[in-house]
Design an enzyme around this catalytic site. Structure first.
Site, PDB file in Angstrom:
ATOM      1  N   LYS A  29       2.482   9.441   8.317  1.00  0.00           N
ATOM      2  CA  LYS A  29       1.639   9.074   9.465  1.00  0.00           C
ATOM      3  C   LYS A  29       2.135   9.558  10.842  1.00  0.00           C
ATOM      4  O   LYS A  29       1.664  10.560  11.331  1.00  0.00           O
ATOM      5  CB  LYS A  29       1.400   7.563   9.472  1.00  0.00           C
ATOM      6  CG  LYS A  29       0.425   7.125   8.362  1.00  0.00           C
ATOM      7  CD  LYS A  29      -0.122   5.734   8.601  1.00  0.00           C
ATOM      8  CE  LYS A  29      -1.295   5.403   7.708  1.00  0.00           C
ATOM      9  NZ  LYS A  29      -0.951   4.923   6.361  1.00  0.00           N
ATOM     10  N   ASP A  44       9.123   2.530   1.772  1.00  0.00           N
ATOM     11  CA  ASP A  44       7.962   3.289   2.230  1.00  0.00           C
ATOM     12  C   ASP A  44       7.826   3.031   3.732  1.00  0.00           C
ATOM     13  O   ASP A  44       7.385   1.969   4.158  1.00  0.00           O
ATOM     14  CB  ASP A  44       6.719   2.815   1.470  1.00  0.00           C
ATOM     15  CG  ASP A  44       5.448   3.528   1.921  1.00  0.00           C
ATOM     16  OD1 ASP A  44       5.453   4.125   3.016  1.00  0.00           O
ATOM     17  OD2 ASP A  44       4.447   3.473   1.184  1.00  0.00           O
ATOM     18  N   PHE A  58       0.862  -1.194   0.000  1.00  0.00           N
ATOM     19  CA  PHE A  58       0.000   0.000   0.000  1.00  0.00           C
ATOM     20  C   PHE A  58       0.888   1.231   0.000  1.00  0.00           C
ATOM     21  O   PHE A  58       1.741   1.394   0.866  1.00  0.00           O
ATOM     22  CB  PHE A  58      -0.943   0.035   1.208  1.00  0.00           C
ATOM     23  CG  PHE A  58      -1.885   1.198   1.135  1.00  0.00           C
ATOM     24  CD1 PHE A  58      -3.018   1.150   0.325  1.00  0.00           C
ATOM     25  CD2 PHE A  58      -1.623   2.379   1.827  1.00  0.00           C
ATOM     26  CE1 PHE A  58      -3.872   2.241   0.211  1.00  0.00           C
ATOM     27  CE2 PHE A  58      -2.475   3.472   1.720  1.00  0.00           C
ATOM     28  CZ  PHE A  58      -3.600   3.408   0.910  1.00  0.00           C
TER      29      PHE A  58
END
Ligand SMILES: *Cc1c(COP(=O)(O)O)cnc(C)c1O
Length: 419
Positions: free
Chosen positions: A271, A242, A151
């Site tokens: 995040k 990532d 993702f």
């Protein structure tokens, strides 16, 4: 829209006057929301509009690093907003420089670029990798290899990078230049590079999560990543990690790649970086830093507000020794989850994760979904989030205490006992 054409359904209003039905009339329905409205938070606890309290093991999906209303966070937010909240990147931004310095001094990278989200950070990484391929390696049509079940975000380039068809469906034509391989499969990635580079070098970069978050909480395999590092070094391919979900201390190390014994050429963060305010970053080593003035930009990226808050999050991680807390509470959580898995062997397949990112996978052959477990846990005062249809994810704030882990485990046990 004129009042005549507005169709407001019968409103069910809660004790504060908030109406979920009215919300659904005005807000685009891009999310399948749980029937819960949160009003207030403190530490690892949140309260809904009816005054019920919950242990927050979602933390804005791995975002509220310091929980809710942490004094250092509140102080940084209020002080910076009273001093200078936003200026353009036309000028030097002191807080941006300070945050970049902290990140560079605490990682393998030499330079940072700031944006506002994980997807944007990955867009920056993809652009940098493509420019590097064109200008340094003379590749005309660069390819980026990514993994199945990955993702990387919801923009067009990042849904293309994301190796899950459900995020891509009906949004084609997708971006050219991506190729997918199974995660943690060394033979498959060796074969993919071999095929793609057969006639002329085309592979610009390999982009992977150190631990796949949304795709089901799957930790990367050390031997796999070490072989990829070796292949990248041999061929001049860039390794992009990532770190949007697993970075910023969540794995028990500051960066996920530290669990794998390798360093990426570039990596992305978002995040947890701002503790809940929007900020993203793309960091790279000097050797692949091909960006020049005008190549990339963001209006909000790296503004004084976001950077001052993120810097306070970084300093608090150090001052409160949160990496140790993540390691210890992570062990406690995993052994408690293992015990629950042993107690319900027909329902639960396995427990896996690093530090405070953990997943509990349900057996494929039982008729029970992660969303059902999340709802049952909510009824027991525990907030959890699915990572796909069969994995329940645990990503509490990094300040979580031993007694809060115990409370969460008891709540989960009661929730699972209800099936
Ligand atoms: C959440 C996530 C993203 C996307 O971040 P946004 O801030 O939602 O754009 C990208 N990569 C990973 C690994 C993520 O977990």
């Amino acid at each position: 829209m004129s009042p005549e054409t507005l169709q407001i359904p019968a409103l069910s209003v809660d004790s504060t006057g908030f109406s979920p039905a009215e919300f659904d009339t005005y807000v685009m329905q891009t999310y399948a929301r749980f029937p819960l409205t949160l009003e207030r938070g403190e530490g690892c606890r949140v309260w809904d509009t009816d005054g019920r309290s919950y242990l927050d093991f979602v933390a804005g999906i791995a975002t509220c690093t310091l929980g809710h209303a942490h004094p250092a966070f509140v102080q940084a937010v209020s002080q910076q907003v009273q001093t200078l909240h936003h200026v353009s990147n036309l000028y030097y931004v002191r807080e941006q420089g300070e945050l970049a310095k902290w990140l560079v001094e605490h990682s393998c990278a030499d330079r940072a670029f700031f944006c506002n989200s994980g997807a944007e950070a990955n867009e920056a990484a993809i652009k940098l990798a493509r420019k590097h391929a064109h200008t340094v390696r003379g590749i005309a049509e660069p390819m980026i290899i990514t993994a199945h079940a990955s993702f990387h975000g919801r923009t067009l380039a990042t849904i293309t990078a994301t190796g899950q068809p459900k995020y891509q469906q009906n949004f084609d034509p997708l971006m050219p230049g991506f190729h997918y391989v199974p995660y943690n499969d060394t033979a498959a990635i060796e074969a993919a590079i071999e095929t793609l580079d057969r006639d002329t070098p085309r592979v610009a970069a390999i982009m992977l999560e150190a631990l796949q978050g949304e795709g089901g909480v799957r930790p990367g395999d050390r031997a796999y990543f070490q072989r990829i590092r070796q292949l990248c070094d041999e061929k001049g391919i860039l390794l992009i990690l990532d770190e949007v979900q697993v970075g910023m201390g969540r794995s028990g190390k500051l960066w996920g790649y530290e669990n794998l014994g390798i360093e990426p050429d570039l990596f992305t963060s978002a995040k947890g970086l701002g503790g809940g305010i929007p900020i993203g970053a793309m960091l790279c080593k000097s050797a692949c830093n091909v960006f020049q003035p005008g190549d990339h930009a963001s209006t909000f990226g790296g503004n004084p507000f976001a950077c001052a808050v993120a810097l306070a999050v970084c300093h608090t991680l150090e001052q409160e020794h949160l990496l140790e807390n993540v390691q210890q509470r992570g062990e406690q959580l995993r052994s408690g989850l293992e015990a629950i898995a042993h107690k319900y062997p027909t329902l639960i397949k396995e427990v896996r994760g690093w530090g405070l990112i953990n997943g509990l996978e349900l057996n494929a052959n039982v008729d029970l979904t992660s969303a059902q477990v999340v709802k049952a846990a909510m009824a027991q005062g525990l907030l959890l989030v699915p990572a796909g249809p069969k994995v329940v994810r645990f990503v509490p704030p990094l300040i979580v205490s031993a007694s809060e882990i115990d409370q969460a485990l008891h709540a989960l046990d009661r929730a699972i006992a209800s099936f």
